[in-house]
Design a protein around this motif. Structure first.
Motif, PDB file in Angstrom:
ATOM      1  N   GLY A 137       0.793  -1.222   0.000  1.00 13.61           N
ATOM      2  CA  GLY A 137       0.000   0.000   0.000  1.00 13.61           C
ATOM      3  C   GLY A 137       0.827   1.274   0.000  1.00 13.61           C
ATOM      4  O   GLY A 137       1.629   1.501   0.926  1.00 13.61           O
ATOM      5  N   PHE A 138       0.623   2.115  -0.998  1.00  5.79           N
ATOM      6  CA  PHE A 138       1.385   3.352  -1.132  1.00  5.79           C
ATOM      7  C   PHE A 138       1.017   4.356  -0.044  1.00  5.79           C
ATOM      8  O   PHE A 138       1.887   4.972   0.575  1.00  5.79           O
ATOM      9  N   VAL A 160       9.459   1.082  -0.419  1.00 12.54           N
ATOM     10  CA  VAL A 160       8.939  -0.057  -1.190  1.00 12.54           C
ATOM     11  C   VAL A 160       8.746   0.371  -2.639  1.00 12.54           C
ATOM     12  O   VAL A 160       8.943   1.534  -2.997  1.00 12.54           O
ATOM     13  N   LEU A 161       8.354  -0.573  -3.496  1.00 19.91           N
ATOM     14  CA  LEU A 161       8.244  -0.293  -4.919  1.00 19.91           C
ATOM     15  C   LEU A 161       7.248   0.814  -5.219  1.00 19.91           C
ATOM     16  O   LEU A 161       7.490   1.645  -6.105  1.00 19.91           O
ATOM     17  N   SER A 162       6.134   0.853  -4.506  1.00 18.69           N
ATOM     18  CA  SER A 162       5.117   1.869  -4.793  1.00 18.69           C
ATOM     19  C   SER A 162       5.624   3.275  -4.491  1.00 18.69           C
ATOM     20  O   SER A 162       5.384   4.218  -5.263  1.00 18.69           O
ATOM     21  N   VAL A 214       2.628   8.167   3.988  1.00 21.38           N
ATOM     22  CA  VAL A 214       2.247   9.043   5.093  1.00 21.38           C
ATOM     23  C   VAL A 214       3.180   8.872   6.282  1.00 21.38           C
ATOM     24  O   VAL A 214       3.515   9.849   6.965  1.00 21.38           O
ATOM     25  N   MET A 215       3.662   7.653   6.516  1.00 21.02           N
ATOM     26  CA  MET A 215       4.351   7.354   7.767  1.00 21.02           C
ATOM     27  C   MET A 215       5.877   7.264   7.656  1.00 21.02           C
ATOM     28  O   MET A 215       6.554   7.269   8.678  1.00 21.02           O
ATOM     29  N   TYR A 216       6.422   7.162   6.433  1.00 23.60           N
ATOM     30  CA  TYR A 216       7.878   7.006   6.368  1.00 23.60           C
ATOM     31  C   TYR A 216       8.569   8.343   6.154  1.00 23.60           C
ATOM     32  O   TYR A 216       7.934   9.378   5.921  1.00 23.60           O
ATOM     33  N   ASN A 217       9.899   8.332   6.233  1.00 23.80           N
ATOM     34  CA  ASN A 217      10.721   9.519   6.045  1.00 23.80           C
ATOM     35  C   ASN A 217      12.108   9.043   5.609  1.00 23.80           C
ATOM     36  O   ASN A 217      12.420   7.851   5.708  1.00 23.80           O
ATOM     37  N   PRO A 218      12.956   9.936   5.117  1.00 24.08           N
ATOM     38  CA  PRO A 218      14.265   9.509   4.601  1.00 24.08           C
ATOM     39  C   PRO A 218      15.122   8.712   5.574  1.00 24.08           C
ATOM     40  O   PRO A 218      15.953   7.903   5.150  1.00 24.08           O
ATOM     41  N   SER A 219      14.924   8.889   6.864  1.00 26.27           N
ATOM     42  CA  SER A 219      15.762   8.173   7.838  1.00 26.27           C
ATOM     43  C   SER A 219      15.442   6.680   7.905  1.00 26.27           C
ATOM     44  O   SER A 219      16.242   5.904   8.440  1.00 26.27           O
ATOM     45  N   VAL A 220      14.291   6.259   7.361  1.00 24.04           N
ATOM     46  CA  VAL A 220      13.935   4.829   7.386  1.00 24.04           C
ATOM     47  C   VAL A 220      13.777   4.284   5.963  1.00 24.04           C
ATOM     48  O   VAL A 220      13.141   3.250   5.770  1.00 24.04           O
ATOM     49  N   TYR A 221      14.350   4.956   4.984  1.00 20.83           N
ATOM     50  CA  TYR A 221      14.302   4.458   3.608  1.00 20.83           C
ATOM     51  C   TYR A 221      14.920   3.061   3.496  1.00 20.83           C
ATOM     52  O   TYR A 221      14.532   2.262   2.652  1.00 20.83           O
ATOM     53  N   ASP A 222      15.901   2.760   4.336  1.00 21.92           N
ATOM     54  CA  ASP A 222      16.599   1.482   4.211  1.00 21.92           C
ATOM     55  C   ASP A 222      15.681   0.297   4.481  1.00 21.92           C
ATOM     56  O   ASP A 222      15.924  -0.809   3.965  1.00 21.92           O
TER      57      ASP A 222
END
Length: 315
Positions: A248-249, A266-268, A254-262
């Motif tokens: 789900g995009f 996801v693909l979406s 809404v909930m992620y940010n660059p600090s948890v990109y690792d």
């Protein structure tokens, strides 16, 4: 000559059967017509745009005017190190959802089914259904606020017990559990509706016969209730397996940010960033085609397994 005559008569009988079915159920077919039109417009006609994946798309030149590049975009994807990390994140999120979120509506439906007080049962159903009708923008904002390191209720409770504050939304170790937990809280109640409908189709006489035979609630659950919804579980499980490369995009965005990109990219979300923000439409179309092909293979394989080990499948 007899074979030709037999084939012709068989064809006529088939046409007659089709015409008879059409005449008998013509109004039902007319009711299905809007659904067919919707699928044609929004699902099949857009497939024309898949050729962008094999072109270097340019707005000014259009789809047909853009130059062909063959499999160049796919070669770039499979040689791009971050692509494998993003695919891994997508699969891991779906695996966690399959392990924890998928059983949650089943367990909730079984618990609701055991409630005998109708008024209390309806109140519980209303409470657990309500989060589904909130958008992820609203529900995600509530989750972020609850987990806030300064004013969040969760960290205030931890502080009251003498525990350290945790920055849930910027720590990779906590991001995936937060996503799955919020998904369970938001969608489990709505997902339970399907299983409650399946439970309502179980013949009550089976429970009465089991009671006479001395079965307790646990025996009824194992031998009547769960087998009664097994086909529904299998169908939904097959559909879920077919979307293992699609997460789900809205929730992630809404909930992620660059600090948890690792762990959270996801693909979406990756398609959104490079497709809409960087305008690399050919590359994102190639990713979408890759997702669709893998999804088809997964759902076909899951259906074959379901047909082999049970009497229920999609086709």
């Amino acid at each position: 000559m007899k074979a030709i005559t037999s084939a012709a008569s068989t064809k006529k009988s088939r046409l007659a059967a089709i015409w008879s079915a059409w005449s008998k159920y013509k109004y039902l077919y007319l009711l299905m017509l809007p659904g067919f039109i919707w699928y044609l417009i929004y699902k099949y006609l857009p497939m024309y745009g898949l050729i962008i994946a094999f072109k270097n798309f340019n707005f000014a030149k259009g789809i047909w005017g853009s130059p062909w590049v063959g499999l160049a975009h796919f070669e770039f994807l499979f040689s791009y190190p971050d692509f494998y990390r993003i695919v891994k994140n997508t699969i891991m999120m779906n695996v966690y959802e399959l392990l924890f979120s998928f059983p949650a509506p089943i367990i909730l439906a079984l618990l609701l089914n055991e409630l005998k007080n109708i008024v209390f049962k309806r109140w519980i159903q209303t409470i657990v259904y309500f989060p589904h009708f909130l958008s992820w923008v609203v529900f995600g904002g509530i989750v972020i606020q609850l987990l806030s390191p300064n004013e969040g209720l969760v960290n205030q409770i931890r502080t009251a017990f003498g525990l350290d504050t945790i920055h849930f939304m910027v720590m990779s170790d906590y991001f995936r559990p937060t996503i799955i937990t919020s998904l369970i809280l938001k969608e489990s109640g709505w997902g339970a509706i399907i299983y409650l409908a399946a439970l309502s189709s179980i013949d009550p006489e089976q429970y009465e016969a089991a009671t006479i035979d001395g079965a307790n609630r646990w025996h009824k659950l194992l031998h009547i209730t769960i087998p009664g919804i097994r086909n529904t579980i299998i169908l939904l499980l097959i559909l879920k397996i077919g979307t293992m490369l699609d997460y789900g995009f809205e929730q992630i965005y809404v909930m992620y940010n660059p600090s948890v990109y690792d762990v959270g990219d996801v693909l979406s979300t990756y398609i959104y960033r490079i497709g809409l923000q960087d305008a690399r439409f050919s590359l994102t179309t190639a990713i979408g085609l890759f997702q669709s092909v893998i999804g088809f293979v997964l759902i076909w394989s899951a259906n074959r397994v379901a047909r082999r080990f049970s009497d229920n499948s999609l086709w």
